[in-house]
Design an enzyme around this catalytic site. Structure first.
Site, PDB file in Angstrom:
ATOM      1  N   THR A  13       0.610  -0.853   0.184  1.00  0.00           N
ATOM      2  CA  THR A  13       0.044   0.180  -0.084  1.00  0.00           C
ATOM      3  C   THR A  13       0.638   0.621  -0.175  1.00  0.00           C
ATOM      4  O   THR A  13       0.666   2.178  -0.340  1.00  0.00           O
ATOM      5  CB  THR A  13      -1.116  -0.088   1.419  1.00  0.00           C
ATOM      6  OG1 THR A  13      -1.729  -1.431   1.437  1.00  0.00           O
ATOM      7  CG2 THR A  13      -2.081   0.758   1.478  1.00  0.00           C
ATOM      8  N   ASP A  57       1.730  -7.233  -4.301  1.00  0.00           N
ATOM      9  CA  ASP A  57       0.851  -6.456  -2.512  1.00  0.00           C
ATOM     10  C   ASP A  57       0.988  -8.163  -2.240  1.00  0.00           C
ATOM     11  O   ASP A  57       2.175  -9.470  -2.452  1.00  0.00           O
ATOM     12  CB  ASP A  57      -0.585  -7.429  -2.922  1.00  0.00           C
ATOM     13  CG  ASP A  57      -1.490  -7.444  -1.519  1.00  0.00           C
ATOM     14  OD1 ASP A  57      -2.637  -6.394  -2.206  1.00  0.00           O
ATOM     15  OD2 ASP A  57      -1.471  -7.770  -1.147  1.00  0.00           O
ATOM     16  N   SER A  58       1.840  -7.690  -0.775  1.00  0.00           N
ATOM     17  CA  SER A  58       2.981  -8.415   0.183  1.00  0.00           C
ATOM     18  C   SER A  58       1.981 -10.008   0.120  1.00  0.00           C
ATOM     19  O   SER A  58       2.556 -11.828   0.706  1.00  0.00           O
ATOM     20  CB  SER A  58       3.015  -7.881   1.508  1.00  0.00           C
ATOM     21  OG  SER A  58       2.378  -8.496   2.146  1.00  0.00           O
ATOM     22  N   SER A  59       0.712  -9.934  -0.060  1.00  0.00           N
ATOM     23  CA  SER A  59      -0.037 -11.435  -0.388  1.00  0.00           C
ATOM     24  C   SER A  59       1.006 -12.557  -1.119  1.00  0.00           C
ATOM     25  O   SER A  59       0.329 -13.278  -1.108  1.00  0.00           O
ATOM     26  CB  SER A  59      -1.519 -11.826  -0.407  1.00  0.00           C
ATOM     27  OG  SER A  59      -1.829 -10.091   0.653  1.00  0.00           O
ATOM     28  N   ASP A  90       0.640  -7.317   5.374  1.00  0.00           N
ATOM     29  CA  ASP A  90       0.292  -8.092   5.292  1.00  0.00           C
ATOM     30  C   ASP A  90       1.372  -9.449   6.297  1.00  0.00           C
ATOM     31  O   ASP A  90       1.022 -10.029   6.979  1.00  0.00           O
ATOM     32  CB  ASP A  90      -1.099  -9.034   4.652  1.00  0.00           C
ATOM     33  CG  ASP A  90      -1.780  -7.753   3.703  1.00  0.00           C
ATOM     34  OD1 ASP A  90      -2.106  -6.981   5.414  1.00  0.00           O
ATOM     35  OD2 ASP A  90      -2.188  -7.978   3.578  1.00  0.00           O
ATOM     36  N   THR A 275       1.981 -22.063  20.639  1.00  0.00           N
ATOM     37  CA  THR A 275       1.176 -21.044  21.051  1.00  0.00           C
ATOM     38  C   THR A 275      -0.340 -20.035  20.364  1.00  0.00           C
ATOM     39  O   THR A 275       0.921 -19.735  19.428  1.00  0.00           O
ATOM     40  CB  THR A 275       0.726 -20.577  22.524  1.00  0.00           C
ATOM     41  OG1 THR A 275      -0.653 -19.992  23.041  1.00  0.00           O
ATOM     42  CG2 THR A 275       1.519 -19.100  22.304  1.00  0.00           C
ATOM     43  N   GLN A 276      -1.304 -20.576  20.206  1.00  0.00           N
ATOM     44  CA  GLN A 276      -2.269 -19.573  19.377  1.00  0.00           C
ATOM     45  C   GLN A 276      -2.652 -18.442  20.231  1.00  0.00           C
ATOM     46  O   GLN A 276      -3.008 -17.277  19.254  1.00  0.00           O
ATOM     47  CB  GLN A 276      -3.906 -20.358  20.028  1.00  0.00           C
ATOM     48  CG  GLN A 276      -3.706 -21.479  18.848  1.00  0.00           C
ATOM     49  CD  GLN A 276      -4.503 -22.694  18.560  1.00  0.00           C
ATOM     50  OE1 GLN A 276      -6.382 -21.630  19.620  1.00  0.00           O
ATOM     51  NE2 GLN A 276      -5.361 -23.666  18.387  1.00  0.00           N
ATOM     52  N   CYS A 277      -1.824 -17.946  21.083  1.00  0.00           N
ATOM     53  CA  CYS A 277      -1.693 -17.162  21.458  1.00  0.00           C
ATOM     54  C   CYS A 277      -1.164 -15.894  21.430  1.00  0.00           C
ATOM     55  O   CYS A 277       0.527 -15.834  20.585  1.00  0.00           O
ATOM     56  CB  CYS A 277      -1.102 -16.665  23.397  1.00  0.00           C
ATOM     57  SG  CYS A 277      -2.773 -17.976  24.905  1.00  0.00           S
TER      58      CYS A 277
HETATM   59  N1  ASP Z   1      -2.205  -5.544   1.323  1.00  0.00           N
HETATM   60  C1  ASP Z   1      -1.280  -4.828   0.977  1.00  0.00           C
HETATM   61  C2  ASP Z   1       0.240  -5.807   1.641  1.00  0.00           C
HETATM   62  O1  ASP Z   1       0.233  -6.568   2.096  1.00  0.00           O
HETATM   63  C3  ASP Z   1      -1.458  -4.186   2.618  1.00  0.00           C
HETATM   64  C4  ASP Z   1      -0.446  -3.280   3.332  1.00  0.00           C
HETATM   65  O2  ASP Z   1       0.218  -2.591   1.989  1.00  0.00           O
HETATM   66  O3  ASP Z   1      -0.770  -3.042   3.575  1.00  0.00           O
HETATM   67  O4  ASP Z   1       0.835  -5.205   0.119  1.00  0.00           O
END
Ligand code: ASP
Length: 340
Positions: A13, A57-59, A90, A275-277
């Site tokens: 972003t 996008d980091s996804s 992300d 842990t999930q915590c």
């Molecule tokens: N979806 C975006 C990413 O991880 C969100 C961000 O940039 O913070 O690339």
């Protein structure tokens, strides 16, 4: 002598502007960074930048891209005093964790930052994040870099990268480092928490680019069926499973579950209990519900985050074939990722 900082733009972003016609967010040409942030011209820092040809996008982040990033740092290591990586938030914690293992004996700052709002938006958090990240990457004391590790800087706080977790998708404060103190806080001054910083080393930078992704995550929930557990534990060619357990490392005591784990370990699968915590640590044996895990051969992950566990396993599986060695290393603090 001016500090030299290399900005590496991967996407996310932070590097977006709004197309005036369509209103959609699109990556801006990074060569024109100082048009978006004229404040950069006022810095007494020698700033250079490189951008991915196709910002992502980091996804869409992938271990192959971590290898590219490490290559950029390695090729420019001597020329620059510090590095700032602009990255989507992300998966930023995964990348920071991976880089911490891939850049052994790092002696210069590698600061990841990004933003929740694009740089072209008036209320953006990206400007402050970027400006302060650059300042931290350039900061020296007695001619030596103050920071010598992989960090995330976000919303006035500097964190050890492999201790972070993105916990909020909306707030400007998006990251948490629940099990390790904040490394620095930016207010009127940038206040470093010197006792928490990684110590500098005289050893030469050593790059690790063998990563192995044959891992899976098994997140427990009440009612999880043998079908699901067995499917994950028996994935073909898989080498390790991160078991996301409850609280301080507790799991169901049902016989089929413990048996399934035991069988899997006997077949050579490495099982790491995290842990999930958000905060706290796995303490196998504290409760009856986790005591059997140790005898089943499950490794206690201590206070490691899932993100760091993913990166550490990829790194160790890529580095060693010997399971015993991998298991031993999982219990060691390699890059500040666990408290021992
Ligand atoms: N979806 C975006 C990413 O991880 C969100 C961000 O940039 O913070 O690339």
């Amino acid at each position: 002598m001016k500090s030299k900082v290399l900005l590496i733009y991967t996407g996310g972003t932070i590097g977006m502007i709004q197309d005036p016609k369509s209103g959609q967010l699109k990556p801006f040409d990074f060569k024109h960074l100082s048009e978006q942030i004229p404040e950069l011209n006022k810095f007494d820092i020698d700033l250079s930048s490189v951008s991915f040809d196709r910002p992502i996008d980091s996804s869409d982040m992938h271990p192959a891209i971590w290898i590219d990033l490490v290559g950029i740092i390695e090729n420019n290591y001597k020329k620059f005093d510090g590095f700032v990586i602009l990255h989507g938030s992300d998966t930023m914690s995964f990348t920071a964790s991976a880089l911490s293992f891939m850049l052994e004996n790092l002696n210069k700052p590698v600061i990841l930052t990004g933003s929740q709002l694009p740089i072209g938006i008036i209320r953006t958090d990206g400007k402050e994040n970027l400006i302060t990240a650059i300042e931290i990457a350039a900061a020296k004391q007695n001619g030596r870099p103050i920071i010598t590790e992989v960090c995330i800087y976000f919303e006035y706080q500097l964190y050890r990268g492999n201790r972070t977790h993105k916990f909020n998708s909306e707030n400007f404060q998006a990251f948490q480092s629940a099990n390790y103190p904040i490394l620095a806080e930016a207010g009127v001054h940038i206040k470093y928490n010197y006792s928490a910083l990684k110590k500098a080393t005289d050893k030469k930078l050593r790059i690790h680019t063998d990563l192995n992704s044959d891992i899976a995550i098994l997140k427990l929930f009440p009612g999880i069926t043998p079908n699901v557990v067995n499917a994950i534990l028996n994935i073909k060619n898989n080498r390790a499973v991160i078991l996301e357990s409850y609280g301080s490392g507790n799991c169901s005591t049902e016989k089929w579950f413990i048996e399934a784990l035991k069988k899997s370990v006997e077949k050579g699968i490495i099982i790491l209990n995290v842990t999930q915590c958000n905060a706290g640590a796995v303490e196998q044996g504290k409760y009856e519900t986790s005591a059997e895990l140790t005898s089943a051969g499950v490794i206690g992950g201590n206070d490691i985050t899932t993100e760091a566990a993913v990166a550490k396993l990829m790194f160790l599986l890529g580095s060693y074939n010997d399971s015993k060695k991998i298991k031993r290393n999982l219990t060691f603090n390699l890059q500040g990722e666990i408290t021992v």
